[in-house]
Design an enzyme around this catalytic site. Sequence first.
Site, PDB file in Angstrom:
ATOM      1  N   ILE A 101       4.679   1.447  -7.546  1.00 46.34           N
ATOM      2  CA  ILE A 101       5.906   2.636  -8.048  1.00 46.34           C
ATOM      3  C   ILE A 101       6.936   2.867  -6.805  1.00 46.34           C
ATOM      4  O   ILE A 101       8.121   2.920  -6.929  1.00 46.34           O
ATOM      5  CB  ILE A 101       5.264   4.009  -8.199  1.00 46.34           C
ATOM      6  CG1 ILE A 101       4.199   3.898  -9.390  1.00 46.34           C
ATOM      7  CG2 ILE A 101       6.204   5.202  -8.424  1.00 46.34           C
ATOM      8  CD1 ILE A 101       3.245   4.997  -9.633  1.00 46.34           C
ATOM      9  N   TYR A 116       1.737  -0.445   8.250  1.00 39.86           N
ATOM     10  CA  TYR A 116       1.488  -1.535   9.134  1.00 39.86           C
ATOM     11  C   TYR A 116       0.588  -2.708   9.106  1.00 39.86           C
ATOM     12  O   TYR A 116      -0.631  -2.247   8.644  1.00 39.86           O
ATOM     13  CB  TYR A 116       1.588  -0.864  10.721  1.00 39.86           C
ATOM     14  CG  TYR A 116       1.376  -1.952  11.680  1.00 39.86           C
ATOM     15  CD1 TYR A 116       2.544  -2.719  12.053  1.00 39.86           C
ATOM     16  CD2 TYR A 116       0.194  -2.307  12.228  1.00 39.86           C
ATOM     17  CE1 TYR A 116       2.583  -3.711  13.132  1.00 39.86           C
ATOM     18  CE2 TYR A 116       0.039  -3.035  13.105  1.00 39.86           C
ATOM     19  CZ  TYR A 116       0.970  -3.947  13.716  1.00 39.86           C
ATOM     20  OH  TYR A 116       0.970  -4.966  14.595  1.00 39.86           O
ATOM     21  N   LEU A 155       4.428   9.074  -1.728  1.00 36.79           N
ATOM     22  CA  LEU A 155       3.598   8.273  -2.498  1.00 36.79           C
ATOM     23  C   LEU A 155       2.517   7.414  -1.750  1.00 36.79           C
ATOM     24  O   LEU A 155       1.508   7.068  -2.560  1.00 36.79           O
ATOM     25  CB  LEU A 155       4.557   7.155  -3.272  1.00 36.79           C
ATOM     26  CG  LEU A 155       5.413   7.852  -4.290  1.00 36.79           C
ATOM     27  CD1 LEU A 155       6.759   8.425  -3.631  1.00 36.79           C
ATOM     28  CD2 LEU A 155       5.880   6.600  -5.262  1.00 36.79           C
ATOM     29  N   TYR A 189     -11.536   9.701  -5.504  1.00 31.48           N
ATOM     30  CA  TYR A 189     -10.068   9.578  -5.219  1.00 31.48           C
ATOM     31  C   TYR A 189      -9.650  10.777  -6.026  1.00 31.48           C
ATOM     32  O   TYR A 189      -8.646  11.378  -5.305  1.00 31.48           O
ATOM     33  CB  TYR A 189      -9.808   8.121  -6.103  1.00 31.48           C
ATOM     34  CG  TYR A 189      -8.282   8.018  -6.666  1.00 31.48           C
ATOM     35  CD1 TYR A 189      -7.289   8.297  -5.557  1.00 31.48           C
ATOM     36  CD2 TYR A 189      -7.882   8.383  -8.125  1.00 31.48           C
ATOM     37  CE1 TYR A 189      -6.014   8.259  -5.893  1.00 31.48           C
ATOM     38  CE2 TYR A 189      -6.511   8.491  -8.145  1.00 31.48           C
ATOM     39  CZ  TYR A 189      -5.695   8.402  -7.273  1.00 31.48           C
ATOM     40  OH  TYR A 189      -4.306   8.676  -7.675  1.00 31.48           O
ATOM     41  N   LYS A 211      -7.103  13.582  -3.952  1.00 30.13           N
ATOM     42  CA  LYS A 211      -5.678  13.988  -4.552  1.00 30.13           C
ATOM     43  C   LYS A 211      -5.657  15.602  -4.908  1.00 30.13           C
ATOM     44  O   LYS A 211      -4.667  16.067  -4.678  1.00 30.13           O
ATOM     45  CB  LYS A 211      -5.485  13.254  -5.804  1.00 30.13           C
ATOM     46  CG  LYS A 211      -5.126  11.570  -5.431  1.00 30.13           C
ATOM     47  CD  LYS A 211      -4.073  11.445  -4.466  1.00 30.13           C
ATOM     48  CE  LYS A 211      -2.651  11.705  -5.037  1.00 30.13           C
ATOM     49  NZ  LYS A 211      -1.766  11.305  -4.010  1.00 30.13           N
TER      50      LYS A 211
END
Length: 330
Positions: free
Chosen positions: A17, A38, A82, A150, A154
């Site tokens: 996205i 990175y 994001l 997960y 969130k």
Amino acid sequence: MDLKDKKVLVTGADGFIGSHLVEMLVGQGGDVRALSFYNSFNNLGWLDDISCRSEVEVLSGDIRDSFFVERICRNVDVVFHLAALIAIPYSYVAPMSYIETNVKGTLNICEAALRNGCKRIIHTSTSEVYGSARHVPIDEDHPLQPQSPYSASKTGADQLALSYFYSFGLPVVVARPFNTYGPRQSLRAVIPSLIIQHLKNKEYIEVGDLTPTRDFNFVEDTCRGFIRLAETASVEGEVFNIGSNYEITVGEIAAMIGKITGCRIPVREAKERLRPGASEVRRLWCENRKITERCGFKPEVTIEAGLKRTVEWFRESRNLAKYKSDGYVI
């Protein structure tokens, strides 16, 4: 807020996205700074594939490093946050990494944005925080029921972001997209997995549970939703669903993809693709009235048109070559 000529930071810009959002922001005249995770290979993820790469300031780093995050938020007007670990199956085996990235990363963004006086922060949530629907369509007042590590990470990140609005006046908005799909999506998602299995002409198409419903949204529509939330006045401290107000079963999606690809291959459930029983989210159907009425957002790409565009993208050999299609990707 008109984003033209504004300094915009996109975290997770190297992902599915995020890379589409970077392209859309550049197209609207934004001065875009993109954060890529990175790695020693100097791999910028999907940013290596975007046509406007030369117009974007790309920085490589880690959202978990508070000192680094503070620096990249300097002189930024708008942050689209994001960056996250998103694969649900992997969260069952490595939950701490989700807390470190999704919760601590969000804390770092909120603190850095506050210190640097950023004018708007769009924090990315997920429809998974709702769990299986108690009522449909699911509006923003639906109870939160995280049914995976997960979604728990969130949920925590969302509440942390909102706490910075209530505690410190941070101008944060929580964007809660439902199931986004389209070009560049990972094989960890059901639609790319189905498409590639069809294109590889497998003997069987393997998928998890075929019966859950989802509200699928083409990636460009999701990005339009993000941008509308950044542009609209007086929405700070609020949560907005981004979705189509249309539900479809995974089995129906599989049948549509088979029709588009012209591959009539039997579909069967694979045990290793199933979530733990009580963890499966049975139904996600987005009520999008709030973002439509308050922000003027309306989905523009139908599920049929979006799937055709996605299949066409995966058909291109240079795109398909980027995916490892042997076996199940956790």
